[in-house]
Design an enzyme around this catalytic site. Structure first.
Site, mmCIF file in Angstrom:
data_model
loop_
_atom_site.group_PDB
_atom_site.id
_atom_site.type_symbol
_atom_site.label_atom_id
_atom_site.label_comp_id
_atom_site.label_asym_id
_atom_site.label_seq_id
_atom_site.Cartn_x
_atom_site.Cartn_y
_atom_site.Cartn_z
ATOM 1 N N LYS A 50 0.834 -1.212 0.000
ATOM 2 C CA LYS A 50 0.000 0.000 0.000
ATOM 3 C C LYS A 50 0.862 1.254 0.000
ATOM 4 C CE LYS A 50 -3.794 -2.534 1.988
ATOM 5 N NZ LYS A 50 -4.316 -3.185 3.197
ATOM 6 N N GLN A 94 -5.108 -2.237 9.233
ATOM 7 C CA GLN A 94 -4.896 -3.550 8.620
ATOM 8 C C GLN A 94 -5.478 -4.651 9.508
ATOM 9 O OE1 GLN A 94 -3.607 -3.977 5.497
ATOM 10 N NE2 GLN A 94 -4.062 -6.139 5.690
ATOM 11 N N ASP A 117 -11.612 1.813 3.469
ATOM 12 C CA ASP A 117 -11.882 0.378 3.332
ATOM 13 C C ASP A 117 -13.379 0.111 3.127
ATOM 14 O OD1 ASP A 117 -9.821 -1.546 3.336
ATOM 15 O OD2 ASP A 117 -9.409 -1.210 5.467
#
Ligand code: GUN
Length: 280
Positions: A50, A94, A117
């Site tokens: 990322k 994460q 997300d």
């Protein structure tokens, strides 16, 4: 005849280039904060990826690495700080988090306009009722692949195997939004093979090596493999028995090089969208 291989890596590069061009026209760089807790090696690989994507897109990015034994309060305080920062447009925690964390509370703590997300209940609700907003990265990546390869979803029978909040459920919603007839299968589905054989478009998102065999696939179906597993030799592979299914499908995604890179590219699109919505 062998299936058309959907090249997720090449398509992701194209998407990121488009994002880079759009980001360059903003008044300020989009900013992404990535939080990693503990030392899960897979999470480390994802987070590094990322960071690289952000560089390629001309974004500002910062990583916050908390130790395995960090507390819920510490993590919530970090998120709270990032929520209030003007230079940070997107916040990503994460997953999975170590056991002591209340994952649901953590995901709710992220301000919805920074929830790149698309995991916050507010954004999941908007997705459900078809309002404009963030799209969940993996399912959005799958839809983009289908569009780019000329696979029309409207009126098709889509079978999604897996019902996770990250992939299966939102995947089904996005397909429904594009007028597909959708079946969601899971571990309690009595006859998985039979259900799969009815699919014009089959999405496998379970995490089980060898789950989808050629006899479960209709001739000419489109097969999308979302899973990221390691086989007995330690090699990356999906849920689909690739070689045998490729000789029956019209289109297929490889693992690696299929859905994975597209998920990351969609995160960049969401971060750009967040920056735009913040008036940058
Ligand atoms: N872990 C596995 N997939 C994902 C994802 O899409 N987002 C986050 N935050 N964590 C993950």
């Amino acid at each position: 005849m062998d299936a058309v291989v959907i090249d997720g890596k090449a398509l992701a590069a194209k998407v990121k280039e488009e994002v880079r061009e759009k980001a360059a026209r903003l008044t300020q760089k989009p900013g992404l904060a990535v939080i990693i807790v503990g030392d899960n090696p897979a999470s480390r690989v994802y987070v590094n990826g990322k960071k690289k994507d952000c560089e390629e897109c001309g974004f500002y990015s910062e990583e916050h690495a908390l130790p395995e034994y960090a507390s819920q309060q510490e993590l919530l305080a970090l998120i709270e700080g990032l929520n209030g920062r003007e230079d940070i447009d997107g916040i990503l925690v994460q997953l999975p988090l170590p056991k002591q964390f209340d994952e649901r509370a953590v995901l709710r703590a992220i301000r919805p306009d920074k929830d790149v997300d698309c995991f916050h209940p507010f954004n999941v609700g908007k997705l459900m009722i078809g309002e404009e907003g963030f799209l969940p990265c993996t399912p959005a990546g799958v839809m983009r692949m289908l569009r780019e390869y000329g696979v029309d979803v409207s009126g098709k029978h889509c079978v999604v195997v897996g019902r996770s909040n990250i992939v299966g459920k939102p995947q089904a919603i996005l397909m429904l939004r594009e007028n597909a007839t959708v079946t969601i299968c899971h571990s309690r589905t009595p006859n998985l093979a039979e259900e799969c054989r009815t699919a014009d478009i089959l999405v496998a998102a379970v995490g089980k090596v060898g789950l989808i065999t050629a006899d479960m696939v209709k001739q000419g179906a489109v097969v999308i493999d979302v899973a990221m597993n390691r086989n007995e030799q330690g090699k990356l592979c999906g849920d689909v028995c690739y070689a045998e299914v490729a000789s029956k499908a019209s289109h297929i995604t490889p693992v690696p090089g299929g859905v994975g890179p597209m998920t990351r590219a969609m995160l960049m699109e969401n971060t750009l969208y967040a920056a735009q919505s913040h008036g940058k």
